[in-house]
Motif scaffolding. Structure first.
Motif, PDB file in Angstrom:
ATOM      1  N   MET A  33       0.849  -1.169   0.000  1.00  0.00           N
ATOM      2  CA  MET A  33       0.000   0.000   0.000  1.00  0.00           C
ATOM      3  C   MET A  33       0.893   1.230   0.000  1.00  0.00           C
ATOM      4  SD  MET A  33      -3.457   0.915   1.568  1.00  0.00           S
ATOM      5  CE  MET A  33      -3.656  -0.799   1.740  1.00  0.00           C
ATOM      6  N   ASP A  34       0.532   2.193  -0.816  1.00  0.00           N
ATOM      7  CA  ASP A  34       1.250   3.459  -0.881  1.00  0.00           C
ATOM      8  C   ASP A  34       0.369   4.565  -0.309  1.00  0.00           C
ATOM      9  OD1 ASP A  34       3.547   2.470  -2.302  1.00  0.00           O
ATOM     10  OD2 ASP A  34       2.298   2.396  -4.104  1.00  0.00           O
ATOM     11  N   TYR A  35       0.974   5.438   0.489  1.00  0.00           N
ATOM     12  CA  TYR A  35       0.271   6.592   1.032  1.00  0.00           C
ATOM     13  C   TYR A  35       0.799   7.821   0.327  1.00  0.00           C
ATOM     14  CZ  TYR A  35      -0.905   3.198   4.532  1.00  0.00           C
ATOM     15  OH  TYR A  35      -1.368   2.069   5.160  1.00  0.00           O
ATOM     16  N   ILE A  36      -0.108   8.599  -0.227  1.00  0.00           N
ATOM     17  CA  ILE A  36       0.267   9.784  -0.996  1.00  0.00           C
ATOM     18  C   ILE A  36      -0.347  11.005  -0.335  1.00  0.00           C
ATOM     19  CG2 ILE A  36       0.093  10.926  -3.244  1.00  0.00           C
ATOM     20  CD1 ILE A  36       0.010   8.117  -4.505  1.00  0.00           C
ATOM     21  N   GLU A  37       0.462  12.027  -0.157  1.00  0.00           N
ATOM     22  CA  GLU A  37      -0.020  13.262   0.459  1.00  0.00           C
ATOM     23  C   GLU A  37      -0.254  14.366  -0.572  1.00  0.00           C
ATOM     24  OE1 GLU A  37       2.238  14.154   4.052  1.00  0.00           O
ATOM     25  OE2 GLU A  37       2.464  11.993   4.377  1.00  0.00           O
ATOM     26  N   GLU A  38       0.167  14.169  -1.799  1.00  0.00           N
ATOM     27  CA  GLU A  38      -0.116  15.128  -2.872  1.00  0.00           C
ATOM     28  C   GLU A  38      -1.489  14.775  -3.430  1.00  0.00           C
ATOM     29  OE1 GLU A  38      -0.599  17.793  -5.609  1.00  0.00           O
ATOM     30  OE2 GLU A  38       1.079  17.919  -4.214  1.00  0.00           O
ATOM     31  N   PHE A  39      -2.429  15.689  -3.289  1.00  0.00           N
ATOM     32  CA  PHE A  39      -3.814  15.364  -3.634  1.00  0.00           C
ATOM     33  C   PHE A  39      -4.338  16.078  -4.870  1.00  0.00           C
ATOM     34  CE2 PHE A  39      -3.713  18.824  -0.613  1.00  0.00           C
ATOM     35  CZ  PHE A  39      -4.560  19.765  -1.180  1.00  0.00           C
ATOM     36  N   THR A  40      -3.720  17.167  -5.280  1.00  0.00           N
ATOM     37  CA  THR A  40      -4.264  17.984  -6.370  1.00  0.00           C
ATOM     38  C   THR A  40      -4.536  17.184  -7.646  1.00  0.00           C
ATOM     39  OG1 THR A  40      -3.140  19.883  -5.419  1.00  0.00           O
ATOM     40  CG2 THR A  40      -3.944  20.119  -7.677  1.00  0.00           C
ATOM     41  N   PRO A  41      -3.597  16.330  -8.109  1.00  0.00           N
ATOM     42  CA  PRO A  41      -3.877  15.596  -9.355  1.00  0.00           C
ATOM     43  C   PRO A  41      -5.017  14.593  -9.234  1.00  0.00           C
ATOM     44  CG  PRO A  41      -1.550  15.383  -8.716  1.00  0.00           C
ATOM     45  CD  PRO A  41      -2.266  16.056  -7.600  1.00  0.00           C
ATOM     46  N   HIS A  42      -5.384  14.257  -8.024  1.00  0.00           N
ATOM     47  CA  HIS A  42      -6.392  13.228  -7.801  1.00  0.00           C
ATOM     48  C   HIS A  42      -7.675  13.794  -7.188  1.00  0.00           C
ATOM     49  CE1 HIS A  42      -3.005  10.627  -8.520  1.00  0.00           C
ATOM     50  NE2 HIS A  42      -2.361  11.210  -7.531  1.00  0.00           N
ATOM     51  N   ALA A  43      -7.862  15.094  -7.260  1.00  0.00           N
ATOM     52  CA  ALA A  43      -8.966  15.765  -6.569  1.00  0.00           C
ATOM     53  C   ALA A  43     -10.333  15.152  -6.893  1.00  0.00           C
ATOM     54  CB  ALA A  43      -8.960  17.260  -6.882  1.00  0.00           C
ATOM     55  N   GLU A  44     -10.619  14.940  -8.152  1.00  0.00           N
ATOM     56  CA  GLU A  44     -11.941  14.415  -8.509  1.00  0.00           C
ATOM     57  C   GLU A  44     -12.106  12.964  -8.072  1.00  0.00           C
ATOM     58  OE1 GLU A  44     -15.819  14.408  -9.416  1.00  0.00           O
ATOM     59  OE2 GLU A  44     -14.515  16.142  -9.178  1.00  0.00           O
ATOM     60  N   ALA A  45     -11.067  12.168  -8.197  1.00  0.00           N
ATOM     61  CA  ALA A  45     -11.140  10.774  -7.752  1.00  0.00           C
ATOM     62  C   ALA A  45     -11.370  10.703  -6.240  1.00  0.00           C
ATOM     63  CB  ALA A  45      -9.859  10.023  -8.129  1.00  0.00           C
ATOM     64  N   ILE A  46     -10.739  11.599  -5.496  1.00  0.00           N
ATOM     65  CA  ILE A  46     -10.919  11.643  -4.044  1.00  0.00           C
ATOM     66  C   ILE A  46     -12.368  12.004  -3.707  1.00  0.00           C
ATOM     67  CG2 ILE A  46     -10.265  12.868  -1.930  1.00  0.00           C
ATOM     68  CD1 ILE A  46      -7.413  13.139  -3.227  1.00  0.00           C
ATOM     69  N   ALA A  47     -12.884  13.044  -4.354  1.00  0.00           N
ATOM     70  CA  ALA A  47     -14.268  13.459  -4.103  1.00  0.00           C
ATOM     71  C   ALA A  47     -15.243  12.336  -4.453  1.00  0.00           C
ATOM     72  CB  ALA A  47     -14.590  14.721  -4.900  1.00  0.00           C
ATOM     73  N   GLU A  48     -15.006  11.641  -5.545  1.00  0.00           N
ATOM     74  CA  GLU A  48     -15.884  10.527  -5.946  1.00  0.00           C
ATOM     75  C   GLU A  48     -15.813   9.380  -4.953  1.00  0.00           C
ATOM     76  OE1 GLU A  48     -18.241  10.272  -8.233  1.00  0.00           O
ATOM     77  OE2 GLU A  48     -17.861  12.370  -8.729  1.00  0.00           O
ATOM     78  N   LEU A  49     -14.623   9.109  -4.420  1.00  0.00           N
ATOM     79  CA  LEU A  49     -14.478   8.073  -3.399  1.00  0.00           C
ATOM     80  C   LEU A  49     -15.344   8.401  -2.186  1.00  0.00           C
ATOM     81  CD1 LEU A  49     -12.925   5.614  -2.027  1.00  0.00           C
ATOM     82  CD2 LEU A  49     -11.451   7.396  -1.082  1.00  0.00           C
TER      83      LEU A  49
END
Length: 179
Positions: A1-17
Motif C-alpha cells: 500500500m502506498d500513502y500519498i499526500e499530494e492530492f491535487t492531481p487526484h482531486a476528482e477521484a478523491i471526491a468521488e471516493l
C-alpha cells in the motif's frame, strides 16, 4: 500500500471516493453532502490549513482522509481535525482506514502538531488512540448533535489538557449540518 499526500492531481477521484463510500453506508443524501464537502475542502481550503492522505494499491484509490486546522483563540497549540475519512466499500474491514489514519497522525506529529481531534465513532477511532473529551475541555466549533463522538488525542508526550478560547475550524467545515 502506498500513502500519498499530494492530492491535487487526484482531486476528482478523491471526491468521488467520498461520495460513493458515504452513499453506500449512509444513503444518497449523505453521499452527495460528503462528496461535495471533499470537493470544497480541496478547492477552497488553503494548503497551510489542510493535509490530505490517500491510500493506493496497484493504481487504485482505496481510501482518503482530510486533516484541517482547528484554532483556539486563547491557546497557542497546533490542533488539526481528522475528518472526513473514507475507505472504498470493497476494501473496508482490512485495516486500511486505521493504517491511513496512523500514517496521517505520524505526519502531523512530525510537523509539530500538538493535538488531533475528530468527530466520529469512538469504537473505531479508539483503535488509533482517540479518547472521549468533554466539550468544556475541548470546545467544538459548532454545537454537536452527538457529543459522544467528540474525541481527541495528544500527538506529543504532553497529556491532553483543556484548550482555551472558542474553536474555529476551516470555513468549509463551519456548517452546522456537518456537526
Amino acid at each position: 500500500m502506498d500513502y500519498i499526500e499530494e492530492f491535487t492531481p487526484h482531486a476528482e477521484a478523491i471526491a468521488e471516493l467520498f461520495a460513493a463510500t458515504f452513499t453506500a453506508s449512509e444513503g444518497a443524501e449523505e453521499g452527495a453532502l460528503i462528496g461535495a464537502l471533499a470537493r470544497r475542502l480541496i478547492a477552497e481550503t488553503p494548503t497551510e490549513n489542510m493535509r490530505v492522505v490517500t491510500a493506493w494499491e496497484d493504481g487504485a484509490l482505496l481510501g482518503g482522509i482530510f486533516f484541517t486546522r482547528l484554532t483556539y483563540a486563547g491557546d497557542p497549540r497546533k490542533v488539526f481535525i481528522t475528518a472526513p475519512v473514507a475507505v472504498a466499500t470493497a476494501h473496508q474491514g482490512k485495516g486500511i482506514g486505521q493504517r491511513m489514519i496512523a500514517h496521517g497522525l505520524d505526519a502531523l506529529r512530525q510537523e509539530g502538531v500538538d493535538i488531533a481531534v475528530t468527530y466520529g465513532d469512538p469504537a473505531f477511532y479508539s483503535r488509533v488512540g482517540f479518547k472521549p473529551v468533554a466539550e468544556v475541555d475541548l470546545p467544538a466549533p459548532q454545537p454537536l448533535q452527538q457529543p459522544q463522538g467528540w474525541i481527541a488525542q495528544s500527538l506529543t508526550d504532553a497529556p491532553l489538557t483543556p484548550l482555551r478560547g472558542p474553536a474555529r475550524c476551516v470555513a468549509v467545515l463551519d456548517d452546522p449540518a456537518l456537526w
